[in-house]
Design a protein around this motif. Sequence first.
Motif, PDB file in Angstrom:
ATOM      1  N   GLN A   8       0.832  -1.209   0.000  1.00 27.75           N
ATOM      2  CA  GLN A   8       0.000   0.000   0.000  1.00 27.75           C
ATOM      3  C   GLN A   8       0.875   1.271   0.000  1.00 27.75           C
ATOM      4  N   LEU A   9       1.959   1.244   0.758  1.00 27.45           N
ATOM      5  CA  LEU A   9       2.875   2.381   0.769  1.00 27.45           C
ATOM      6  C   LEU A   9       3.463   2.629  -0.623  1.00 27.45           C
ATOM      7  N   LYS A  10       3.869   1.543  -1.294  1.00 34.99           N
ATOM      8  CA  LYS A  10       4.442   1.676  -2.632  1.00 34.99           C
ATOM      9  C   LYS A  10       3.403   2.200  -3.620  1.00 34.99           C
ATOM     10  N   THR A  11       2.172   1.728  -3.480  1.00 27.51           N
ATOM     11  CA  THR A  11       1.115   2.197  -4.370  1.00 27.51           C
ATOM     12  C   THR A  11       0.841   3.677  -4.147  1.00 27.51           C
ATOM     13  N   PHE A  12       0.725   4.081  -2.883  1.00 25.82           N
ATOM     14  CA  PHE A  12       0.491   5.490  -2.584  1.00 25.82           C
ATOM     15  C   PHE A  12       1.647   6.354  -3.108  1.00 25.82           C
ATOM     16  N   GLU A  13       2.892   5.932  -2.881  1.00 30.67           N
ATOM     17  CA  GLU A  13       4.053   6.715  -3.322  1.00 30.67           C
ATOM     18  C   GLU A  13       4.059   6.891  -4.834  1.00 30.67           C
ATOM     19  N   SER A  14       3.695   5.852  -5.575  1.00 28.21           N
ATOM     20  CA  SER A  14       3.683   5.935  -7.038  1.00 28.21           C
ATOM     21  C   SER A  14       2.594   6.890  -7.531  1.00 28.21           C
ATOM     22  N   ASN A  18       3.449  10.417  -9.419  1.00 28.00           N
ATOM     23  CA  ASN A  18       2.981  10.608 -10.791  1.00 28.00           C
ATOM     24  C   ASN A  18       1.756  11.506 -10.887  1.00 28.00           C
ATOM     25  N   LEU A  19       1.057  11.685  -9.749  1.00 28.81           N
ATOM     26  CA  LEU A  19      -0.230  12.385  -9.729  1.00 28.81           C
ATOM     27  C   LEU A  19      -1.151  11.828 -10.815  1.00 28.81           C
ATOM     28  N   SER A  20      -1.141  10.498 -10.890  1.00 32.59           N
ATOM     29  CA  SER A  20      -1.943   9.815 -11.900  1.00 32.59           C
ATOM     30  C   SER A  20      -2.151   8.361 -11.471  1.00 32.59           C
ATOM     31  N   PHE A  21      -3.386   7.916 -11.444  1.00 27.12           N
ATOM     32  CA  PHE A  21      -3.689   6.529 -11.119  1.00 27.12           C
ATOM     33  C   PHE A  21      -3.253   5.601 -12.253  1.00 27.12           C
ATOM     34  N   SER A  22      -3.436   6.046 -13.484  1.00 27.75           N
ATOM     35  CA  SER A  22      -3.104   5.189 -14.626  1.00 27.75           C
ATOM     36  C   SER A  22      -1.598   4.980 -14.750  1.00 27.75           C
ATOM     37  N   ARG A  23      -0.809   6.071 -14.575  1.00 28.91           N
ATOM     38  CA  ARG A  23       0.641   5.910 -14.671  1.00 28.91           C
ATOM     39  C   ARG A  23       1.173   5.059 -13.511  1.00 28.91           C
ATOM     40  N   ALA A  24       0.575   5.212 -12.324  1.00 33.24           N
ATOM     41  CA  ALA A  24       0.975   4.372 -11.199  1.00 33.24           C
ATOM     42  C   ALA A  24       0.665   2.902 -11.484  1.00 33.24           C
ATOM     43  N   ALA A  25      -0.473   2.656 -12.124  1.00 38.58           N
ATOM     44  CA  ALA A  25      -0.834   1.276 -12.478  1.00 38.58           C
ATOM     45  C   ALA A  25       0.205   0.682 -13.431  1.00 38.58           C
ATOM     46  N   GLU A  26       0.681   1.488 -14.386  1.00 39.36           N
ATOM     47  CA  GLU A  26       1.714   1.017 -15.316  1.00 39.36           C
ATOM     48  C   GLU A  26       3.016   0.729 -14.577  1.00 39.36           C
ATOM     49  N   ASP A  27       3.407   1.635 -13.666  1.00 35.35           N
ATOM     50  CA  ASP A  27       4.654   1.444 -12.915  1.00 35.35           C
ATOM     51  C   ASP A  27       4.624   0.161 -12.088  1.00 35.35           C
ATOM     52  N   LEU A  28       3.481  -0.110 -11.487  1.00 38.16           N
ATOM     53  CA  LEU A  28       3.373  -1.226 -10.542  1.00 38.16           C
ATOM     54  C   LEU A  28       2.852  -2.505 -11.176  1.00 38.16           C
ATOM     55  N   HIS A  29       2.545  -2.428 -12.488  1.00 36.88           N
ATOM     56  CA  HIS A  29       2.007  -3.599 -13.215  1.00 36.88           C
ATOM     57  C   HIS A  29       0.715  -4.089 -12.563  1.00 36.88           C
ATOM     58  N   MET A  67       2.033  12.407   4.227  1.00 41.83           N
ATOM     59  CA  MET A  67       2.095  10.966   4.025  1.00 41.83           C
ATOM     60  C   MET A  67       3.187  10.592   3.030  1.00 41.83           C
ATOM     61  N   LEU A  68       3.335  11.397   1.986  1.00 41.08           N
ATOM     62  CA  LEU A  68       4.358  11.110   0.975  1.00 41.08           C
ATOM     63  C   LEU A  68       5.756  11.199   1.586  1.00 41.08           C
ATOM     64  N   ARG A  69       5.978  12.228   2.406  1.00 40.18           N
ATOM     65  CA  ARG A  69       7.301  12.389   3.011  1.00 40.18           C
ATOM     66  C   ARG A  69       7.662  11.178   3.865  1.00 40.18           C
ATOM     67  N   HIS A  70       6.720  10.723   4.676  1.00 41.63           N
ATOM     68  CA  HIS A  70       7.002   9.567   5.532  1.00 41.63           C
ATOM     69  C   HIS A  70       7.119   8.280   4.708  1.00 41.63           C
ATOM     70  N   SER A  71       6.315   8.158   3.680  1.00 37.23           N
ATOM     71  CA  SER A  71       6.363   6.954   2.843  1.00 37.23           C
ATOM     72  C   SER A  71       7.708   6.814   2.151  1.00 37.23           C
ATOM     73  N   MET A  72       8.212   7.932   1.618  1.00 38.31           N
ATOM     74  CA  MET A  72       9.495   7.888   0.911  1.00 38.31           C
ATOM     75  C   MET A  72      10.626   7.536   1.870  1.00 38.31           C
ATOM     76  N   THR A  73      10.562   8.040   3.095  1.00 39.70           N
ATOM     77  CA  THR A  73      11.593   7.720   4.084  1.00 39.70           C
ATOM     78  C   THR A  73      11.556   6.244   4.449  1.00 39.70           C
ATOM     79  N   ILE A  74      10.344   5.718   4.673  1.00 34.69           N
ATOM     80  CA  ILE A  74      10.204   4.301   5.028  1.00 34.69           C
ATOM     81  C   ILE A  74      10.700   3.402   3.905  1.00 34.69           C
ATOM     82  N   LEU A  75      10.291   3.692   2.676  1.00 39.73           N
ATOM     83  CA  LEU A  75      10.687   2.860   1.538  1.00 39.73           C
ATOM     84  C   LEU A  75      12.188   2.948   1.284  1.00 39.73           C
TER      85      LEU A  75
END
Length: 382
Positions: A8-14, A18-29, A67-75
């Motif tokens: 979920q963290l990786k999905t949110f970060e993507s 990207n500020l795009s659900f479709s581009r995130a879907a492509e990144d994460l397959h 949330m993004l700042r903490h997610s990037m640090t965790i990942l």
Amino acid sequence: MKNITIRQLKTFESVARNLSFSRAAEDLHLTQPAVSMQIKQVEDLAGVALFSHAGKRIALTDAGKLMLRHSMTILADLKAAEQSFATLKKGTSPRLRVGLITSGSYMFPHLISAFMHQATGLDLDLNVRRRDQLITLLRSDEIDLAIMVHAPDDPAIVCEPFAPNPFVLVSSPSHPLASERDIPLSRIADECLIVRENGTDTRSAVNEAFRNPSSAPRFMEIGCAEAIKHSVMADIGISFLPAQTIQSEVRAGLLKVLDVQGFPVRRHWCLVHRADRHLPPGALDFREFLLAEGKDRLAHFTGIDNVHTGMTHQHEKYAAPETLTLPTPVATTASLEVALRTRSLLRKHGLPDERDVEGHDHGRGDSGDDDQFPARRKPAHH
């Protein structure tokens, strides 16, 4: 949010990046509905909206930015831990991954070597590339640190200046401007300026220095600093180069630093790294080394601000003929390489070797006052 998953963290970060659900879907397959479902689950766990919607466009809310700042640090921490465990399993040494712009290849290998000799059990990966290529490597996590002049304007990138890096205009000694003093910048508009290619730090400095169209000369692009120097020696044009890269040619009388108003252009070497990840121990030690010792070591290896310019100002209308003064080389590997290259250039251009030059002051070394770059004033009407 104790029940949030790494997926979920990786999905949110993507999605946030990207500020795009479709581009995130492509990144994460993944499918777009799967991405949307995971984002809803993250928002339910957070108890606040992480994205605002305006038609088909999305943006991060204040909570989403946090949330993004903490997610990037965790990942980033997870990736660093993964790399550390991989190194431990293989029994290999930790690595220092450094990127260096091409104009830094004249002096920074000596600094890196000095650091590596005092570091224990550390292997080196060194990439010498253009500025834009280094930024790509940094963002893709292929290097930990980059050394450049112009850092990108990006809140995800940390830039720490640590040493001066002035730029100067140079010509051949026979160029008409070589004997002039206090040259207005507008005079350069009549010249052919030989420049590096786009994407380099030197070209960025050129573009900034000549952003006023009225003073901009005609550019001739050559993608190699050594080729630029030889083109200037051959009187094809003048050039804009880092002062640290032209010392041997200036001292040998093969290039002349022009006395132009507003020059040298003052810039700094910068240490650049990502804000969203912790530096590995080796990279952290190298950062501290450069911030603490980089300035002094660059002065030692390059004689910064002590290159002979031949710009001794005279009150008379016509100056007396110049005498070339060659400072005594420092007994280092770097100076030996410079001396060998200088002698080769002297022989090629039919000039006497420094051993044949009379009146050399062997006691001054690189510290004589006559060898300093003047910080040129700007004219009053600017």
